[in-house]
Design an enzyme around this catalytic site. Structure first.
Site, PDB file in Angstrom:
ATOM      1  N   GLU A  27     -11.958   4.942  -6.441  1.00  0.00           N
ATOM      2  CA  GLU A  27     -10.712   5.124  -6.010  1.00  0.00           C
ATOM      3  C   GLU A  27      -9.827   5.972  -6.848  1.00  0.00           C
ATOM      4  O   GLU A  27      -9.736   5.731  -8.169  1.00  0.00           O
ATOM      5  CB  GLU A  27     -10.056   3.768  -5.596  1.00  0.00           C
ATOM      6  CG  GLU A  27      -8.720   3.887  -4.956  1.00  0.00           C
ATOM      7  CD  GLU A  27      -9.291   4.394  -3.547  1.00  0.00           C
ATOM      8  OE1 GLU A  27      -8.548   4.978  -2.891  1.00  0.00           O
ATOM      9  OE2 GLU A  27     -10.281   3.557  -2.989  1.00  0.00           O
ATOM     10  N   ASP A  28      -9.398   7.226  -6.407  1.00  0.00           N
ATOM     11  CA  ASP A  28      -8.408   7.918  -7.099  1.00  0.00           C
ATOM     12  C   ASP A  28      -9.064   8.645  -8.298  1.00  0.00           C
ATOM     13  O   ASP A  28      -8.239   8.498  -9.526  1.00  0.00           O
ATOM     14  CB  ASP A  28      -7.140   7.155  -7.250  1.00  0.00           C
ATOM     15  CG  ASP A  28      -6.337   7.099  -5.987  1.00  0.00           C
ATOM     16  OD1 ASP A  28      -6.814   7.646  -4.923  1.00  0.00           O
ATOM     17  OD2 ASP A  28      -5.256   6.538  -6.082  1.00  0.00           O
TER      18      ASP A  28
ATOM     19  N   TYR B 194       1.115  -1.154   0.022  1.00  0.00           N
ATOM     20  CA  TYR B 194       0.022   0.114  -0.018  1.00  0.00           C
ATOM     21  C   TYR B 194       0.813   1.343  -0.181  1.00  0.00           C
ATOM     22  O   TYR B 194       2.032   1.113  -0.486  1.00  0.00           O
ATOM     23  CB  TYR B 194      -0.929  -0.006   1.253  1.00  0.00           C
ATOM     24  CG  TYR B 194      -2.155   0.766   1.276  1.00  0.00           C
ATOM     25  CD1 TYR B 194      -3.033   1.042  -0.006  1.00  0.00           C
ATOM     26  CD2 TYR B 194      -2.447   1.561   2.341  1.00  0.00           C
ATOM     27  CE1 TYR B 194      -3.945   1.941   0.303  1.00  0.00           C
ATOM     28  CE2 TYR B 194      -3.432   2.470   2.554  1.00  0.00           C
ATOM     29  CZ  TYR B 194      -4.286   2.623   1.402  1.00  0.00           C
ATOM     30  OH  TYR B 194      -5.374   3.400   1.223  1.00  0.00           O
TER      31      TYR B 194
ATOM     32  N   ASP C  57     -13.465   6.207  -1.370  1.00  0.00           N
ATOM     33  CA  ASP C  57     -12.435   5.976  -0.105  1.00  0.00           C
ATOM     34  C   ASP C  57     -11.722   7.268  -0.049  1.00  0.00           C
ATOM     35  O   ASP C  57     -11.354   7.759   1.292  1.00  0.00           O
ATOM     36  CB  ASP C  57     -11.565   4.928  -0.289  1.00  0.00           C
ATOM     37  CG  ASP C  57     -10.807   4.756   0.993  1.00  0.00           C
ATOM     38  OD1 ASP C  57     -11.080   4.795   1.892  1.00  0.00           O
ATOM     39  OD2 ASP C  57      -9.344   4.628   0.486  1.00  0.00           O
ATOM     40  N   ASP C  58     -11.440   8.268  -1.025  1.00  0.00           N
ATOM     41  CA  ASP C  58     -10.786   9.292  -0.821  1.00  0.00           C
ATOM     42  C   ASP C  58     -11.654  10.534  -0.418  1.00  0.00           C
ATOM     43  O   ASP C  58     -11.210  11.181   0.380  1.00  0.00           O
ATOM     44  CB  ASP C  58     -10.452   9.726  -2.353  1.00  0.00           C
ATOM     45  CG  ASP C  58      -9.707   8.815  -3.158  1.00  0.00           C
ATOM     46  OD1 ASP C  58      -8.508   8.256  -2.481  1.00  0.00           O
ATOM     47  OD2 ASP C  58      -9.924   8.344  -4.117  1.00  0.00           O
TER      48      ASP C  58
ATOM     49  N   LYS D 269      -5.717  -2.063  -2.619  1.00  0.00           N
ATOM     50  CA  LYS D 269      -6.787  -2.015  -1.808  1.00  0.00           C
ATOM     51  C   LYS D 269      -7.436  -3.349  -1.591  1.00  0.00           C
ATOM     52  O   LYS D 269      -7.817  -3.470  -0.281  1.00  0.00           O
ATOM     53  CB  LYS D 269      -7.808  -0.912  -2.445  1.00  0.00           C
ATOM     54  CG  LYS D 269      -7.504   0.232  -2.372  1.00  0.00           C
ATOM     55  CD  LYS D 269      -7.478   1.134  -1.169  1.00  0.00           C
ATOM     56  CE  LYS D 269      -7.188   2.619  -1.243  1.00  0.00           C
ATOM     57  NZ  LYS D 269      -7.426   3.421  -0.257  1.00  0.00           N
TER      58      LYS D 269
ATOM     59  N   ASN E 225      -0.050  11.862   0.515  1.00  0.00           N
ATOM     60  CA  ASN E 225       0.657  10.796  -0.008  1.00  0.00           C
ATOM     61  C   ASN E 225       1.530  10.966  -1.245  1.00  0.00           C
ATOM     62  O   ASN E 225       0.776  11.764  -1.989  1.00  0.00           O
ATOM     63  CB  ASN E 225      -0.162   9.636   0.017  1.00  0.00           C
ATOM     64  CG  ASN E 225      -0.280   8.942   1.316  1.00  0.00           C
ATOM     65  OD1 ASN E 225       0.680   8.782   2.141  1.00  0.00           O
ATOM     66  ND2 ASN E 225      -1.396   8.511   1.673  1.00  0.00           N
TER      67      ASN E 225
ATOM     68  N   ARG F 253      -6.150  10.325 -10.543  1.00  0.00           N
ATOM     69  CA  ARG F 253      -5.531  11.221  -9.706  1.00  0.00           C
ATOM     70  C   ARG F 253      -4.981  10.038  -8.838  1.00  0.00           C
ATOM     71  O   ARG F 253      -5.560   9.780  -7.466  1.00  0.00           O
ATOM     72  CB  ARG F 253      -6.387  12.240  -8.782  1.00  0.00           C
ATOM     73  CG  ARG F 253      -5.824  13.349  -8.012  1.00  0.00           C
ATOM     74  CD  ARG F 253      -6.738  13.587  -6.931  1.00  0.00           C
ATOM     75  NE  ARG F 253      -7.292  12.488  -6.004  1.00  0.00           N
ATOM     76  CZ  ARG F 253      -6.765  11.929  -4.921  1.00  0.00           C
ATOM     77  NH1 ARG F 253      -5.392  12.258  -4.585  1.00  0.00           N
ATOM     78  NH2 ARG F 253      -7.492  10.826  -4.269  1.00  0.00           N
TER      79      ARG F 253
END
Length: 568
Positions: free
Chosen positions: A276-277, A133, A299-300, A204, A441, A186
């Protein structure tokens, strides 16, 4: 069909999988399109068994199993228990000094011996989490084309428009409970990595199993490839995605619509789809669009918000005061920052019995153009307008701190070293125990390091970060930096959603996850600098979160039934 609703039973009889926990026994596999007798079992043997990562046990196969499955001669004669194999593999991992090499080693193990991979992860989660991760997965995505060995998920591109349902049916597992999907625009703080963002869904979902206990066969990683605007990738001979500029507008929307319809048609309404992203402009729009019709979670936005809220609640439990007593300044007003802000506002409103609009007054945002104030309302995105308060324009973070006098500073802008010595000293001059959360991150994007936060605040900071940092010794006291890692939340949250049989994700369920995490922080943890419980107990943490989320889902369902009965 006992225990099913009439609608689900009809769907199963019609050959449509209903998703969620209902498919665990495989009743829905016996359809006209896929005539498989539910009780028929196909036993792999010989060479094919050793090539099947789900059932391969390597040298752990017993003498009896080697005879029964025609493995004689295909393995060395020694029989090694799984624990000894794990010890050997851990030694091999530790000999690799380059993090990306460790990542590749573990991905190869997952493709070779799934059980051993997850045992290794579960038993050594604190050591190996940064490998599979953040932060290593970021580098893996950047170089995904060069290190690509075997497909670990499903790729859906613009070329597949009109055939998305067909592609979903190509996936060998039919009883899917959790999908993690990205379009790669992203990835962490690294930007547009296009098709190579697949490393994120794969990572994930590995954590969904290792940390949350969701069975691997029920997890499906997906990348939606609509192109990339990353010139370096477009010119890379090893790039694995479409070589075109990123699609937008109607073309993009139609593909995502087709995907979401196909997911529901193929797996039912109880399959959890985790976005996600995605870039900000798509992330909020997709969540708002599908949250009323699908079981979706970002999740973001929601996962990050829950883990940060939990850290704030745990810190305040020992530092004093309630959320309503504090002023929060966010450096970064994207999906992570505004998602956290909105969940904090919701919790404040529930604790203080006030409206969310009133709670918004405790929260200020700084974006790339400075403090978000009312005079900027006409030029900012809609999701920022809730935080456009009356104030004179302020251009930089340090000036905003001096004006607003926040008690908590939360960074999510992906701008490395933006929490300078002057910024942290200003926070420390205002507050006895300043809350400093550097959430961006990977490590290179972190707003400050743990050592900087503790030394510049003279050991008074309540610190949390998105990336892992080593313990810091200051004035003879050892501080253990808390990592505000989404992995604290999403595996347990997803497990709770799945086992509850929920068909929609509600904000109260996200709040329940945050509260469950915060409650597991003890005074002993806080004295060491931790605002989260140690990751060594993550399976227990995830179980507690899952139980709380499932209970909240049931409560909300009964409330909805009671309300409906009152209106009849």
């Amino acid at each position: 069909m006992a225990g099913r609703s009439g609608e689900e039973a009809d769907a199963a009889m019609a050959g449509v999988a209903t998703g969620g926990v209902e498919d665990a026994y495989g009743e829905d596999r016996a359809t006209e399109d896929q005539p498989v007798t539910p009780w028929a079992v196909c036993i792999a043997s010989g060479h094919s068994l050793l090539r099947d990562p789900r059932h391969n046990k390597g040298l752990s196969f017993t003498e009896k199993e080697r005879d029964a499955h025609y493995l004689r001669g295909l393995l060395p004669p020694a029989i090694l228990p799984q624990e000894l194999q794990e010890k050997r593999l851990l030694q091999n991992v530790r000999q690799l000094e380059v993090p990306l090499q460790r990542y590749m080693f573990l991905m190869d193990l997952q493709e070779r011996n799934e059980r051993l991979f997850y045992k290794l992860m579960i038993d050594n989660v604190e050591e190996l989490l940064p490998v599979v991760y953040t932060p290593t997965v970021g580098e893996a995505c950047q170089k995904y084309g060069s290190i690509f060995r075997r497909s670990q998920g499903l790729y859906i591109s613009l070329k597949d428009k009109g055939r998305v349902l067909e592609l979903l049916r190509n996936w060998p597992e039919k009883s899917i409970q959790v999908i993690v999907v990205t379009d790669g625009e992203r990835i962490l703080g690294l930007g547009d990595l296009g098709c190579q963002g697949m490393g994120i869904p794969v990572g994930k979902l590995a954590l969904y199993t290792a940390l949350g206990g969701v069975r691997p066969s029920a997890c499906l990683p997906i990348t939606i490839d609509v192109g990339t605007n990353n010139e370096e990738l477009l010119n890379d001979e090893f790039y694995i995605g479409l070589r075109q500029r990123r699609a937008t507008g109607q073309e993009y929307t139609e593909l995502l619509d087709e995907f979401m319809v196909a997911v529901k048609q193929n797996y039912g309404q109880k399959v959890l789809v985790q976005f996600e992203d995605f870039a900000n402009h798509n992330a909020f729009a997709l969540l708002d669009k599908y949250k009323a019709t699908h079981l979706v979670f970002n999740d973001d936005i929601q996962g990050t918000a829950a883990v940060v809220l939990a850290g704030l609640m745990a810190g305040l439990k020992f530092a004093g005061g309630t959320l309503a007593d504090h002023t929060f300044l966010f450096f970064g007003a994207g999906e992570a920052g505004t998602g956290i802000a909105e969940l904090v506002a919701l919790e404040i409103s529930m604790q203080s019995k006030t409206s969310q609009e009133e709670a918004h007054k405790n929260i200020w945002l700084v974006d790339s153009k400075g403090l978000i104030v009312s005079s900027r309302k006409d030029s900012i995105q809609p999701f920022k307008k809730l935080y456009a308060h009356e104030h004179e324009p302020v251009k930089d973070l340090l000036s905003a701190i001096k004006d607003i006098k926040p008690t908590a500073l939360i960074g999510s802008a992906g701008v490395g070293q933006s929490f300078t010595k002057e910024v942290i000293e200003a926070m420390s001059s205002i507050n006895k125990r300043p809350i400093i959360l550097a959430l961006s991150n990977p490590t290179s994007k972190s707003e400050c390091t743990a050592e900087q936060a503790y030394s510049w605040s003279q050991g008074r900071a309540i610190f949390g970060s998105g990336s892992p940092f080593d313990p810091v010794k200051y004035n003879e006291k050892l501080f253990v930096p808390a990592q505000a890692n989404n992995a604290y939340i999403f595996p347990g949250f997803g497990l709770g959603v799945v086992i509850s049989g929920a068909i929609r994700v509600k904000d109260d369920m996200v709040l329940a996850a945050a509260e469950a995490l915060a409650e597991q922080v003890t005074a002993e943890h806080f004295d060491k600098g931790l605002i989260y419980p140690p990751f060594s107990s993550i399976r227990k943490i995830s179980t507690n979160i899952a139980a709380r989320v499932a209970a909240k889902a049931y409560d909300l369902d009964w409330q909805a039934i009671s309300l409906a009965q009152k209106t009849w």
